[in-house]
Design a protein around this motif. Structure first.
Motif, short mmCIF file in Angstrom:
data_model
loop_
_atom_site.label_atom_id
_atom_site.label_comp_id
_atom_site.label_asym_id
_atom_site.label_seq_id
_atom_site.Cartn_x
_atom_site.Cartn_y
_atom_site.Cartn_z
N THR B 289 0.79 -1.22 0.00
CA THR B 289 0.00 0.00 0.00
C THR B 289 0.83 1.28 0.00
O THR B 289 0.64 2.14 -0.83
N SER B 290 1.74 1.38 0.94
CA SER B 290 2.47 2.64 1.08
C SER B 290 3.63 2.67 0.07
O SER B 290 3.99 1.65 -0.50
N ASP B 291 4.19 3.87 -0.13
CA ASP B 291 5.30 4.00 -1.07
C ASP B 291 6.47 3.12 -0.65
O ASP B 291 7.06 2.42 -1.46
N ARG B 294 5.73 -0.41 -1.26
CA ARG B 294 5.80 -0.78 -2.67
C ARG B 294 7.23 -0.96 -3.13
O ARG B 294 7.51 -1.81 -3.98
N ASP B 333 2.62 -4.30 4.67
CA ASP B 333 1.73 -3.17 4.98
C ASP B 333 1.72 -2.86 6.46
O ASP B 333 1.64 -1.72 6.89
N ILE B 337 3.59 1.50 7.63
CA ILE B 337 2.62 2.59 7.71
C ILE B 337 3.41 3.90 7.73
O ILE B 337 4.32 4.06 8.53
N PRO B 338 3.10 4.83 6.82
CA PRO B 338 3.89 6.06 6.78
C PRO B 338 3.69 6.88 8.06
O PRO B 338 2.68 6.74 8.74
#
Lengths: 486, 345, 192, 167
Positions: B289-291, B294, B333, B337-338
């Protein structure tokens, strides 16, 4: 954390400001009756100082702040108090709130506010804050937080930095732009008053890159005032750059702690409209009884900016703007991204009314049918709070409190960027808005459960101890006197 | 006068899942065209069969799950799945291969998990892996690319269709005469036979960069992928991470022993590296999900692809690598988490 | 060097005993989707398995085999596992975050350690202590990773609109099937 | 043969020792603790036990079912089922109705005669007052258990929706 990091969030939205910035600010025509809701600021409702059939004069205080966070209210006109009763107000879908209704006698007899002063430098900063409070001034950017309360909580010894927010990022609103163009001197005057009241070190006026006239006007006003503490900072025209926390990150490159206030990092942010209102109060003795309202959208004949007295009915402003067009479909107070939808126009202008959008289907097309989330991540790219809306959405059904808290549901600022870009047309913000109280309640419930457990244990221990003492006493009484004590 | 009220925001960009999927389909067209140019019309037949199966399976699954059928048929996601799967199959593979693979992908890998948006594994790759494990022989019957100076065995359009539908070649031909290994497979076999890298790559099936024909198809894929990037349908993290991981792994091994390991360019332009990087791994539903997530996800696929290709028993590793990383996505994920605005790192 | 690399790879990727041997399936059933539980189990395995494997391998190589007692290997493994796992649990209790989440936790770790340990011992490639230790570490890491991945996947699927009859167990089995399919990609990877 | 026996015995002794050492150590967070952490701590006794903690201990010992907590509602029942590894089920009707909203007790002050009976009944010390003086409920501390209602001789205690906590 640098300013450029903020730019990873937010959206470049198509601006619709030109429509309402062609004509200068005009004075809205007077109405027969003015409805002043008592809860038009955040915090507690004001307490009425007048009663029905009282005569009031223009600028006369008609309600005083409740203890705590609250603000003064003043009469916008002279006339008679007709009633104090629940009237529809432009928040929460037009639900009625207690309001003071004043019949305008058209004479505008002025009430002399004895406290009005010309030179604020002569009074102490604390007095200046109090003085500003007496004008009933609240944040005019839309949140309507009482300015006096904000200033009180921001007084700090080493002097905060003042940030005047002229970044009007909502695409339809142009009241601040027009204010900066036409009344830049008021803003600079208000800025200097705030500098004094806060003992602030300097004042930064943030302004978006796409309003050159306003920039020029402000520069001229600053030059005229000759105050080297005031400077202008141009920020990119990205929505929601004008959000307080986002603007602070853009201008100063620092973030406001999630559980704190800007004052905690030595910054006080005020809207430029607030600064202008302060100038009018200190210089002219005029309390906050009017504000600039943008009336725009394809649903009115002639869009523009109006100086409207608080309590003016929306319908009167619509008439001033040439009435509805045939395409009129929806009425919104505020911007197209965060504005409040309203079911009718029989509502008064309040201190938070920065814009009225009379929207046609050309402005705001309805959403298409909702599809499942495909986790494309457009929303997380747009989120100015760096959240993952797709994950939040995933954990909403069924509600998973732990994960929602971990993913920062409570840090959502409801700016609507995620909704805007979502290819699946999911009303994300609406869902988040509904889920926040549930999550808060769940988190609170855990805390209260812990407290209740602790008190339950303490009580049981106390009862056990009392019981033991009681038994010991009984035993001592029953013991025959001649028996040797051991 | 009363007006309808809907919650904010009141404006939305009128994007749709259907538009996203349509653009992906258009971006695949250059690849399909060059594929047809080099390997004949077989692919078109496969895609037709696959898309038909995908739509029927999708409709069936939606009906069984009592969901509205029309919006989900129109969203195009099933078509993308079918096209990707068809692109992985040999052009002359018998019809039941693509049909069963697509049906498996849509029914099992997609709808069993809750349909669009909920599948943790890439449906096309599940379908392909099932086929590869179950019918390895049929899946290795690739054709020689056009323009090779070995003996040409041309099939007419009718013969192609007939071969696919009946599963047997026209009587004048045998499978041995028609088929040729893929470059990756050829390289593996040649190296196993004890050839040096130079000898192994001297075979006519190899071109300038990678496999003959394949290098052009892959360049077309790259063009399509760049278009997707430019239109912001996909973001750079996964392709860049995956391709760099392949390049870095390949370069390292190439530097260690250029005689045994093919260079990075060969790995980029052979097999499904580019198709995987731009079209398969970027499937957002089954990706991280997050950059940051990924980047990890893409890099993982790249490394695993290289490992399986180089030392494993299957000709290409992209499908398995994607599935393996799909498996890790929920875990990635969880740990990527950013940082949220206003929170300490 | 490359032999060691091969061992590590094979441990992490191919010989995922958890997927090939029945008793080791229990971890997936036991954590019932709570990620915290899986975390505890993964950490316990990461400590216990290498410890058990190292002790048992040393005993086997330096005590049993020289004395001609190789046939006691399996038995010794079980005893070592039974002895070590409670100690690991004791260590983990000191940290609230690693608290064992469910009853039967030590039993699980014991079984896993024993099973993986036996696999380790019978593997002819384990020629010296370094091989044995690294193999067991890799094995534990692979098992831990799989447990975490599976638990995280399970948590994620909780929120999916899965058709009623396939909820929970059936879907977990389908997922396990697809996982096994993915791991088939490694077939033939280590043949030497 | 003898070496084998000796080896086995030595190892078995070691294993036994380790087991004894660890078995002696107390479990720092018991099962009852973990169950207790999931309960809403209203201490309302609707589960038929004398508070949340006793109910938790009863569940841990297998003496009570997981569906006996109306204030916790479906969420608590689910969480308990998950912890205990049993199938979730709805709260039993015999234990009371699951409330829609949290509620707190409120004493109608004009009617209160200051008998202190409610103070004695409150399991969490959320009522203050002295004998023959008016009592009041600290709304923030009230768990809404309703245990103070039956003892009141003048029926002056009513339940009101809990105040929402301002953030």
């Amino acid at each position: 954390m640098t300013a450029s990091e903020l730019l990873t969030g937010g959206l470049r939205l198509e601006a619709h400001k030109q429509r309402s910035t062609k004509a200068p600010i005009r004075i809205a025509s007077l109405a027969e009756r003015y409805v002043i809701p008592l809860d038009q600021h955040s915090g507690l409702s004001a307490v009425p100082l007048v009663k029905p059939s009282d005569r009031v004069r223009m600028w006369q205080p008609i309600a005083q702040p409740a203890p705590g966070i609250s603000a003064w209210l003043h009469s916008p006109v002279s006339g008679e108090v007709v009633a104090i009763e629940p009237r529809p107000a432009p928040h929460r879908l037009g639900a009625p709130t207690l309001s003071i209704v004043i019949a305008n006698d058209g004479r505008d007899e002025r009430f002399e506010n004895a406290a009005a002063i010309v030179s604020f430098e002569q009074i102490s900063p604390t007095e200046a804050c109090e003085h500003i409070g007496r004008a009933g001034i609240v944040g005019l950017g839309g949140a309507a937080f009482p300015t006096a309360n904000k200033l009180e909580s921001s007084l700090c010894e080493n002097g905060p930095q003042l940030l005047l927010n002229g970044a009007e990022c909502e695409p339809y609103i142009s009241c601040d732009e027009m204010l900066m163009r036409e009344r830049a001197e008021d803003i600079v005057f208000g800025g200097r008053a705030l500098l004094h009241a806060l003992c602030a070190r300097n004042c930064t006026i943030a302004i978006e890159e796409d309003v050159p006239e306003a920039q020029a006007a402000l520069l001229r006003a600053i030059e005229k005032a000759g105050d080297s503490r005031i400077r202008i900072k141009v920020v990119p025209a990205i929505y929601p750059a004008g959000g307080e926390r986002q603007l602070i990150a853009t201008v100063f490159g620092v973030e406001v702690p999630h559980d704190g206030l800007p004052a905690d990092i030595g910054i006080v942010c005020q809207n430029v409209g607030t600064a202008a209102a302060i100038a009018r109060w200190i210089r002219d003795g005029q309390p906050l009884v009017s504000r600039i309202v943008t009336v725009t959208g394809d649903g009115v004949t002639e869009a523009g900016n109006w100086e409207a007295r608080i309590g003016t009915p929306f319908s009167s402003l619509i008439v001033d703007s040439g009435g509805y067009t045939e395409r009129m479909a929806r009425l919104i107070m505020g911007g197209s991204m965060m504005g409040i939808p309203l079911p009718h126009d029989d509502l008064p202008v309040v201190k938070a009314t920065n814009c009225i959008i009379a929207a046609s289907a050309l402005d705001l097309q309805p959403r298409s049918a909702e599809m499942p989330c495909i986790r494309c991540g457009n929303c997380s790219q747009a989120c100015p709070a760096f959240l993952l809306p797709q994950q939040l959405h995933w954990y909403l059904q069924p509600f998973d409190g732990d994960q929602l808290a971990r993913h920062g549901l409570l840090d959502c600022i409801e700016c609507g960027c995620c909704d805007y870009v979502c290819p699946s047309q999911i009303p994300l913000v609406e869902r988040f808005r509904e889920a926040k109280p549930l999550l808060t309640r769940e988190l609170d419930a855990r805390l209260t459960a812990d407290a209740a457990r602790a008190r339950f244990i303490a009580r049981n221990e106390r009862l056990a101890r009392l019981e033991a003492e009681h038994r010991a006493k009984l035993a001592a009484k029953r013991r025959p006197r001649n028996e040797p004590t051991s | 006068m009363t007006f309808p009220t809907t919650p904010a925001p009141h404006v939305v960009a009128h994007d749709s899942v259907g538009r996203v999927m349509r653009i992906v389909i258009y971006a695949l067209l250059p690849t399909v065209l060059l594929h047809v140019a080099f390997f004949g019309v077989g692919l078109l037949v496969q895609i037709t069969l696959g898309v038909a199966t995908a739509l029927v399976s999708e409709a069936l699954a939606l009906r069984l799950r009592r969901k509205p059928v029309e919006p989900f048929l129109k969203d195009g996601s099933a078509i993308v799945t079918a096209m990707l799967l068809a692109l992985c199959l040999p052009p002359l593979a018998p019809w039941w291969l693509v049909v069963s693979g697509t049906a498996f992908a849509i029914l099992l890998a997609k709808h069993l998990y809750g349909g669009l948006g909920a599948n943790p594994f890439n449906p096309a790759m599940v379908g392909y892996a099932v086929l590869l494990v179950s019918f390895p022989v049929q899946l290795l019957q690739w054709l020689p690319p056009a323009g090779m100076d070995m003996e040409q065995v041309k099939l007419s359009i009718g013969e192609t269709v007939q071969t696919i539908l009946t599963g047997s070649l026209p009587s004048r031909l045998t499978w041995d005469a028609v088929t040729s290994p893929t470059p990756l497979e050829a390289l593996r076999t040649n190296l196993k036979m004890g050839m040096t890298m130079a000898e192994a790559q001297a075979a006519p099936i190899f071109g300038t960069l990678g496999g003959r024909g394949w290098e052009w198809i892959n360049l077309a894929t790259l063009a399509g992928g760049l278009a997707l990037l430019g239109l912001r349908i996909i973001r750079w993290h996964i392709p860049v991470a995956m391709l760099s991981a392949i390049v870095i792994s390949a370069s390292l091994m190439y530097m260690v022993d250029p005689g045994t390991y093919a260079g990075p360019i060969f790995h980029l332009t052979s097999g499904a590296s580019l198709l995987g990087a731009f079209f398969i791994a970027t499937d957002p539903i089954s990706a991280a999900t997050s950059d940051r997530g990924r980047l990890i996800y893409g890099a993982g696929i790249g490394v695993l692809t290289y490992v399986i290709r180089t030392w494993g028993g299957y000709p290409d590793g992209v499908a398995f690598a994607v599935l393996l990383m799909n498996l890790s996505v929920p875990l990635i994920d969880r740990y990527t988490i950013p940082r949220i605005y206003g929170h300490a790192r | 060097m490359s032999a060691l690399l091969l061992i590590l790879l094979s441990a992490v990727l191919v010989n995922v005993m958890a997927l090939t041997r029945m008793p080791s399936w229990r971890p997936f059933a036991a954590v019932t989707g709570t990620f915290k539980g899986a975390q505890g189990l993964a950490i316990a395995s990461l400590i216990a398995i290498p410890l058990v494997a190292t002790i048992a391998w040393s005993l086997s190589a330096w005590v049993l085999k020289p004395n001609g007692l190789g046939y006691l290997g399996t038995f010794v493994f079980v005893i070592v596992a039974v002895a070590v796992v409670p100690l690991v649990e004791l260590i983990m209790r000191r940290d609230a975050r690693l608290q064992p989440q469910r009853p039967g936790f030590p039993l699980l770790v014991t079984t896993n350690s024993a099973v993986l340990g036996i696999a380790l011992m019978v593997d002819a490639r384990m020629q010296n202590i370094v091989d044995a230790v690294s193999f067991s570490v890799a094995m534990a890491a692979a098992l831990g990773f799989l447990m975490l991945a599976f638990a995280a996947m399970h948590d994620r699927l909780q929120h999916a609109d899965v058709p009623g009859v396939f909820r929970d167990a059936p879907l977990a089995l389908v997922s396990a099937g697809i996982m096994a399919l993915a791991f088939m990609g490694f077939t033939g990877l280590i043949q030497e | 043969m003898i070496t084998a026996l000796v080896t086995i015995m030595v190892l078995a002794a070691l294993a036994g020792l380790a087991t004894v050492v660890t078995a002696g150590a107390p479990e720092e967070i018991s099962l009852a603790d973990r169950i207790d952490a999931l309960l809403p701590q209203t201490q309302c006794r609707r589960c038929t036990f004398a508070g949340c903690r006793p109910y938790a201990e009863a569940i841990a010992q297998g003496a009570a079912d997981i569906n006996q907590c109306p204030p916790g509602g479906e969420r608590t029942a689910k969480a308990l089922a998950r912890l205990m590894g049993v199938a979730p089920k709805p709260v039993g009707k015999e234990f009371g109705v699951v409330p829609d909203h949290p509620a707190v007790a409120f004493i109608e002050e004009e009617a209160c005669i200051g008998c202190t009976k409610c103070i004695q009944a409150c399991p969490v010390d959320a009522i203050v007052g002295a004998s023959r003086h008016m009592h009041t409920v600290i709304a923030a501390d009230c768990t809404g258990c309703e245990l103070c209602i039956p003892p009141c001789p003048v029926d002056c205690i009513i339940m009101r929706p809990a105040p929402t906590v301002a953030r």
